[in-house]
Design a protein around this motif. Structure first.
Motif, PDB file in Angstrom:
ATOM      1  N   ALA A  72       0.881  -1.216  -0.141  1.00 42.26           N
ATOM      2  CA  ALA A  72      -0.026  -0.039   0.219  1.00 42.26           C
ATOM      3  C   ALA A  72       0.953   1.134   0.245  1.00 42.26           C
ATOM      4  CB  ALA A  72      -0.778   0.007   1.143  1.00 42.26           C
ATOM      5  N   ILE A  73       1.242   1.676  -1.120  1.00 42.16           N
ATOM      6  CA  ILE A  73       2.268   2.933  -1.425  1.00 42.16           C
ATOM      7  C   ILE A  73       1.426   4.177  -1.650  1.00 42.16           C
ATOM      8  CG2 ILE A  73       2.980   2.073  -3.592  1.00 42.16           C
ATOM      9  CD1 ILE A  73       5.731   2.998  -2.672  1.00 42.16           C
ATOM     10  N   TYR A  74       2.110   5.115  -1.269  1.00 44.04           N
ATOM     11  CA  TYR A  74       1.224   6.543  -1.778  1.00 44.04           C
ATOM     12  C   TYR A  74       2.546   7.482  -1.713  1.00 44.04           C
ATOM     13  CZ  TYR A  74      -1.350  10.478  -2.402  1.00 44.04           C
ATOM     14  OH  TYR A  74      -2.309  11.520  -2.789  1.00 44.04           O
ATOM     15  N   VAL A  75       2.675   8.291  -2.786  1.00 39.61           N
ATOM     16  CA  VAL A  75       3.869   9.044  -3.075  1.00 39.61           C
ATOM     17  C   VAL A  75       3.469  10.360  -3.078  1.00 39.61           C
ATOM     18  CG1 VAL A  75       5.813   9.677  -4.545  1.00 39.61           C
ATOM     19  CG2 VAL A  75       5.208   7.254  -4.378  1.00 39.61           C
ATOM     20  N   ILE A  76       3.954  11.209  -2.315  1.00 41.58           N
ATOM     21  CA  ILE A  76       3.660  12.796  -2.287  1.00 41.58           C
ATOM     22  C   ILE A  76       4.547  13.344  -3.195  1.00 41.58           C
ATOM     23  CG2 ILE A  76       3.660  14.639  -0.886  1.00 41.58           C
ATOM     24  CD1 ILE A  76       2.905  13.121   1.407  1.00 41.58           C
ATOM     25  N   THR A  77       4.269  13.732  -4.454  1.00 41.22           N
ATOM     26  CA  THR A  77       5.570  14.320  -5.445  1.00 41.22           C
ATOM     27  C   THR A  77       5.920  15.803  -5.058  1.00 41.22           C
ATOM     28  OG1 THR A  77       3.720  15.211  -6.910  1.00 41.22           O
ATOM     29  CG2 THR A  77       4.345  12.851  -7.048  1.00 41.22           C
ATOM     30  N   SER A  78       6.866  16.183  -5.685  1.00 42.43           N
ATOM     31  CA  SER A  78       7.320  17.491  -5.610  1.00 42.43           C
ATOM     32  C   SER A  78       6.110  18.430  -6.193  1.00 42.43           C
ATOM     33  CB  SER A  78       8.546  17.826  -6.357  1.00 42.43           C
ATOM     34  OG  SER A  78       8.500  17.441  -7.653  1.00 42.43           O
ATOM     35  N   GLU A  79       5.384  18.190  -7.004  1.00 43.46           N
ATOM     36  CA  GLU A  79       4.371  18.781  -7.541  1.00 43.46           C
ATOM     37  C   GLU A  79       3.191  18.961  -6.411  1.00 43.46           C
ATOM     38  OE1 GLU A  79       1.446  17.337 -10.574  1.00 43.46           O
ATOM     39  OE2 GLU A  79       0.891  19.369 -10.927  1.00 43.46           O
ATOM     40  N   ASP A  80       2.858  17.971  -5.635  1.00 45.15           N
ATOM     41  CA  ASP A  80       2.072  17.955  -4.533  1.00 45.15           C
ATOM     42  C   ASP A  80       2.523  18.998  -3.603  1.00 45.15           C
ATOM     43  OD1 ASP A  80       0.173  16.116  -5.214  1.00 45.15           O
ATOM     44  OD2 ASP A  80       1.472  14.727  -4.530  1.00 45.15           O
ATOM     45  N   PRO A  90       5.415  17.111   8.614  1.00 47.12           N
ATOM     46  CA  PRO A  90       4.151  16.462   8.883  1.00 47.12           C
ATOM     47  C   PRO A  90       2.691  17.066   8.506  1.00 47.12           C
ATOM     48  CG  PRO A  90       5.366  18.032  10.669  1.00 47.12           C
ATOM     49  CD  PRO A  90       6.214  17.928   9.579  1.00 47.12           C
ATOM     50  N   GLU A  91       2.752  18.334   8.092  1.00 50.65           N
ATOM     51  CA  GLU A  91       1.425  18.696   7.608  1.00 50.65           C
ATOM     52  C   GLU A  91       1.302  18.322   6.133  1.00 50.65           C
ATOM     53  OE1 GLU A  91      -1.055  20.898   8.491  1.00 50.65           O
ATOM     54  OE2 GLU A  91      -0.184  20.177  10.500  1.00 50.65           O
ATOM     55  N   LEU A  92       2.312  17.895   5.329  1.00 43.34           N
ATOM     56  CA  LEU A  92       2.254  17.159   3.830  1.00 43.34           C
ATOM     57  C   LEU A  92       1.760  15.605   3.971  1.00 43.34           C
ATOM     58  CD1 LEU A  92       5.562  18.460   2.570  1.00 43.34           C
ATOM     59  CD2 LEU A  92       3.437  18.946   1.459  1.00 43.34           C
ATOM     60  N   LEU A  93       1.878  15.249   5.201  1.00 40.23           N
ATOM     61  CA  LEU A  93       1.380  13.949   5.263  1.00 40.23           C
ATOM     62  C   LEU A  93      -0.094  13.589   5.481  1.00 40.23           C
ATOM     63  CD1 LEU A  93       4.095  12.618   7.816  1.00 40.23           C
ATOM     64  CD2 LEU A  93       4.180  12.115   5.482  1.00 40.23           C
ATOM     65  N   GLU A 157       7.676   8.986   0.012  1.00 40.10           N
ATOM     66  CA  GLU A 157       7.163   7.472  -0.337  1.00 40.10           C
ATOM     67  C   GLU A 157       6.614   7.115   0.968  1.00 40.10           C
ATOM     68  OE1 GLU A 157       9.810   6.000  -3.872  1.00 40.10           O
ATOM     69  OE2 GLU A 157       9.993   5.155  -1.955  1.00 40.10           O
ATOM     70  N   VAL A 158       5.352   6.739   1.097  1.00 37.80           N
ATOM     71  CA  VAL A 158       4.878   6.171   2.343  1.00 37.80           C
ATOM     72  C   VAL A 158       4.252   4.941   1.883  1.00 37.80           C
ATOM     73  CG1 VAL A 158       2.937   6.596   3.923  1.00 37.80           C
ATOM     74  CG2 VAL A 158       4.044   8.566   3.079  1.00 37.80           C
ATOM     75  N   ILE A 159       4.648   4.024   2.697  1.00 34.26           N
ATOM     76  CA  ILE A 159       4.231   2.511   2.740  1.00 34.26           C
ATOM     77  C   ILE A 159       3.492   2.402   3.903  1.00 34.26           C
ATOM     78  CG2 ILE A 159       4.634   0.107   2.526  1.00 34.26           C
ATOM     79  CD1 ILE A 159       7.562   1.088   1.145  1.00 34.26           C
ATOM     80  N   ARG A 160       2.089   1.981   3.849  1.00 33.23           N
ATOM     81  CA  ARG A 160       1.247   1.734   4.940  1.00 33.23           C
ATOM     82  C   ARG A 160       1.404   0.344   5.148  1.00 33.23           C
ATOM     83  NH1 ARG A 160      -1.687   4.667   1.653  1.00 33.23           N
ATOM     84  NH2 ARG A 160      -2.998   2.819   1.184  1.00 33.23           N
TER      85      ARG A 160
END
Lengths: 679, 197
Positions: A72-80, A90-93, A157-160
């Motif tokens: 279960a991966i989610y990526v916060i990109t530089s565009e985000d 922490p706020e970006l998460l 990159e966040v892996i839950r």
């Protein structure tokens, strides 16, 4: 008889499996990442008809990795990062589906996923460029000192779920991997600055350059000053903070095979809180507004060498120093870590990664009015090793990943964390995955050594001290996680992702009140008694939930994304009832988030973030909806202006109630403007 | 298989251990089978385009191709990734018996030396002007959209969201004396300019 049937069955099965791969057409070759040169040589020799019939993608490597992942991966990109206008990690998460991000006060966060949220939520592992920022004292993360030059972040990159095989202990419910850009991507100078009602001034400068043919570097400095939040009655919470930080990164590629990275940061800052520990009042300390000084630095080096097209290794070391000093607790900590990783292909179908690591951490925690650790100084060793083999069963259709981590820590000795993952790709655009893993959260120093005085009261002449006491027999918390997910990424304009899990936890931390005992340390004085609340492993729990994300590009100028998560926990006590920070009633059952990025004419951008977070019943925190709007304008190619409005829907709202002796405060509406200039 | 059968019969008799051993053998054996085809990475658009450009030269005739003694130049504008991929593909290769060279072109004055000019969609300059400059020069012009053919380009690689479709404008090529092999014309979609008036 039955064994003979079995044997012949197996023989037939082998024969079938041996031939099936040859019979299978695999025109898409979607799953494995061979080096691009090999791909090009392959393509070069195809006929023009074959070229015309190939399936082609425009998806980038990162997107592809995300679409192909068996977790279960989610990526916060530089565009985000750019378009959210959020100024801290922490706020970006908040953008991650299922991530529970709650502000405790102006300078503290409680962040977790899949349950167990608290100030020191201890089941997430956080790394920045491979450096762990998980503190072994409380086994949580000091989110306030996790920072960098935000525009230099390439992705988060966040892996839950447990990422234990590769990432080590304590990645029980998730891994957050913050990856900064390479120096070559940040050439030139960027200056930014802004001001607002909570953001009382922030600014930064970064410069990147090149020395010779193959050495790139950058250096940055930044500062922020954030004003306090509001108390329930609307008055000032006095929890303001500021921090300055400077750092650098160098990337040197002396040969096509070798690359070296050296990076480091230093920071210094201070923050304020109110302490609501009763002892402060009882001891007549009137000034309970505590100042916390933080400072620290780190230095990391990495050498990566390509041995062949299918094999490489990396050697990484880092040193990290941090100081956190407040009236109630002072901690100085140094950490040295060294890691080796080797990756290779074997027998065509095996993609193997193995590694070894060693970490030494030593600290100094002098006793304070309320804290008293068993030893003032302590050092801990951590030895770790892992091996993971990704086996291609049918190329581009089915693969299985087997792995295990074996580590030895000073508290519980050896810990084994195996996992098995299965991935099925019925077509290039679709991925089914399932996994079973075991992970552990090893004891923190606080679980083991802590004495935290909560209250003092007299019975006759005897002074009783109620205290939370660590336990030398405290064991690791364990989880067996069953996960499954499906992802559909047909093209850039649309994607869909669903992940579900069922986690079974054993030996979760509890605090159990025991009968009074005579003094067992230098504290308390002889005519006094200690009433301990002892940290034990008394709870079992199971949790299950689902996280869904959909992304749609409604038009070439309008991107949107919607996420929803649902979570349920069931707690079982082993025998004795006891207090616990765990449980179902202090997590948000439902969470929704909506992202919308619009490119408007005349180089305007209108970006909206909407979050709905369900109530925390046990903490008496009502559900809230947060709306953020950012208006950006690039009047020139190298100049961008933005106005960010946060939390538009209410004057202020609570997100968490502190149970840790620190006063909580509520998140107010805020606004800031920002200018970014590059040259 | 005989060895396997023996291993299975001497294995412990509980169904569970037998199952585990079974799975183990399957995984290990599967792992050692050779892959039926090279297990290559996903094909990116820019990789396939580069392969197409190289491959295309087999199906195109330039008017003066035999008489040239200089290198065969492939110019690339507005897509550095395709240029990089082409560089890898053509290294050590000859095109029309000539040494092949890839050039990333920034300045329109260099375009006349090319034998092939690829103009990517992200090219920021004026495509009309470039094509105008090439009038009277036998340069095969390649683009990435139907729009490109409309402007007078010769070949376009059009990404349909799944595959690459080749469209060729026979007319535009003929004007410069360039002709296409019939095999290419069978695969490609022929672009028909809308007749004016």
């Amino acid at each position: 008889m039955s064994s003979r049937i079995n044997v012949s069955l197996v023989t037939i099965l082998f024969a079938l499996l041996a031939f099936l791969p040859f019979a299978l057409e695999c025109p898409a070759f979607s799953s494995q990442h061979a080096p691009s040169e090999e791909t090009l040589f392959y393509l070069k020799n195809l006929s023009i008809e074959q070229l015309a019939s190939l399936e082609v993608t425009t998806v980038s490597k990162t997107e592809e990795k995300m679409a192909d992942a068996d977790a279960a991966i989610y990526v916060i990109t530089s565009e985000d990062i750019r378009r959210s206008g959020l100024t801290s990690i922490p706020e970006l998460l908040r953008m991650v589906p299922g991530m529970d991000v709650a502000r405790i006060n102006g300078n503290k966060w409680a962040i977790s996923c899949r349950g167990f949220n608290a100030w020191f939520a201890n089941k997430l592992l956080v790394l920045i460029d491979g450096r762990s920022v998980y503190t072994p004292l409380f086994s949580g993360v000091y989110w306030d000192i996790l920072d960098t030059f935000i525009d230099d972040i390439d992705r988060i990159e966040v892996i839950r779920g447990p990422g234990a095989t590769l990432w080590g202990a304590n990645a029980v419910n998730g891994v957050i991997n913050i990856i900064t850009k390479k120096a070559v991507q940040t050439q030139g100078t960027e200056v930014n600055g802004g001001y607002g009602n909570i953001q009382k001034g922030f600014g930064g400068i970064r410069h990147g350059g090149k020395i010779g043919d193959n050495l790139w570097y950058r250096a940055y400095a930044k500062y922020f000053n954030r004003d306090s939040f509001k108390l329930k009655d609307g008055s000032d919470a006095n929890d303001d903070w500021d921090q300055g930080r400077s750092g650098f990164r160098m990337d040197w590629n002396p040969s096509p095979r070798d690359s070296f990275t050296l990076e480091g940061d230093i920071f210094v800052g201070k923050s304020y809180d109110y302490i609501n520990n009763v002892i402060y009042i009882q001891k007549g300390v009137t000034k309970n507004r505590a100042k916390t000084d933080v400072s620290g630095g780190d230095l990391l080096g990495r050498w990566t060498r390509k041995l062949s097209d299918t094999s490489d290794f990396s050697l990484q070391w880092y040193f990290d120093h941090s100081y956190k000093g407040a009236d109630y607790l002072e901690e100085t900590r140094d950490t040295i870590d060294i890691d080796f990783q080797h990756h290779f292909h074997a027998f065509n179908r095996h993609d193997v990664v193995w590694g070894l690591g060693y970490r030494l951490t030593w600290d100094h925690i002098p006793p304070s009015l309320i804290f008293d650790f068993e030893d003032e100084r302590r050092s801990d060793n951590l030895f770790s090793s892992f091996i993971q083999d990704k086996i291609t069963i049918f190329p581009n259709f089915l693969d299985i990943t087997l792995g295990t981590k074996l580590e030895h820590n000073d508290y519980t000795g050896f810990e084994v964390q195996p996992s098995i993952r299965l991935r099925l790709k019925p077509s290039r655009a679709q991925t089914f995955w399932a996994a079973v893993s075991r992970a552990v959260r090893t004891p923190s120093r606080a679980d083991h050594d802590m004495l935290l005085k909560l209250r003092v009261f007299k019975t006759g002449v005897t002074e009783n001290t109620l205290a939370l006491v660590g336990n030398n027999d405290f064991d690791s918390e364990k989880v067996i996680a069953y996960e499954a997910g499906y992802r559909y990424v047909p093209e850039r304009r649309f994607s869909f992702d669903i992940a579900t899990f069922y986690n079974v936890y054993r030996d979760l931390r509890t605090s159990v009140r025991k009968t009074a005992i005579p003094p067992f340390t230098t504290f308390p004085p002889p005519d006094s008694r200690l009433i301990p609340i002892v940290i034990e492993n008394q709870f079992h729990e199971d949790s299950y939930g689902v996280e869904v994300t959909g992304t749609v590009e409604l038009a070439s100028w309008w991107k949107t994304s919607l996420s929803y998560s649902w979570l349920k926990l069931r707690l079982h006590s082993r025998h004795s009832p006891g207090d616990s920070e765990l449980g179902d009633k202090n997590i948000p059952r439902n969470q929704v988030s909506l992202k919308s990025y619009m490119d408007l004419p005349y180089n305007f951008q209108l970006d909206t973030l909407l979050f709905y977070v369900d109530e925390l019943e046990a903490l008496n925190v009502p559900a809230y909806t947060r709306l953020d709007i950012r208006l950006g304008w690039n009047p020139l190619k190298n100049l961008s202006l933005s106005l960010k409005l946060e939390n538009l829907l209410d004057n202020q709202h609570p997100e968490y109630v502190s149970v840790s002796g620190i006063t909580d405060s509520e998140v107010p509406r805020s606004v800031y403007g920002k200018v970014t200039w590059t040259f | 298989m005989d060895f396997l059968t023996r291993m299975m019969t001497i294995a412990p008799k509980t169904p569970f251990t037998r199952g585990v051993i079974c799975i183990f053998y399957i995984l290990v054996l599967l792992g050692t089978f050779p892959c039926p085809r090279p297990c290559l990475a996903a094909f990116n658009l820019d990789q396939v385009e580069a392969a197409f450009i190289f491959n295309l030269t087999n199906f195109v005739r330039w008017p003066d191709q035999a008489t040239q003694d200089r290198p065969f130049v492939i110019g690339v504008m507005g897509n550095p990734q395709v240029a990089r991929n082409l560089q890898i593909i053509i290294s050590g290769e000859k095109i029309k018996g000539r040494e092949a060279v890839v050039k990333i072109i920034d300045d329109p004055s260099e375009i006349e030396d090319c034998d092939i000019l690829f103009i990517g969609n992200s090219f920021k300059g004026n495509v009309d002007e470039i094509l105008q400059l090439l009038r009277g020069h036998p340069v095969l012009t390649l683009g990435e959209s139907e729009e490109f053919l409309k402007k007078g380009g010769m070949v376009a690689f059009i990404f349909t969201g799944k595959r690459i479709q080749i469209q060729v404008s026979v007319e535009a090529a003929q004007q410069e004396g360039i002709s296409f092999n019939s095999k290419l014309l069978r695969i490609a979609k022929i672009y028909k300019p809308e007749r004016q008036r």
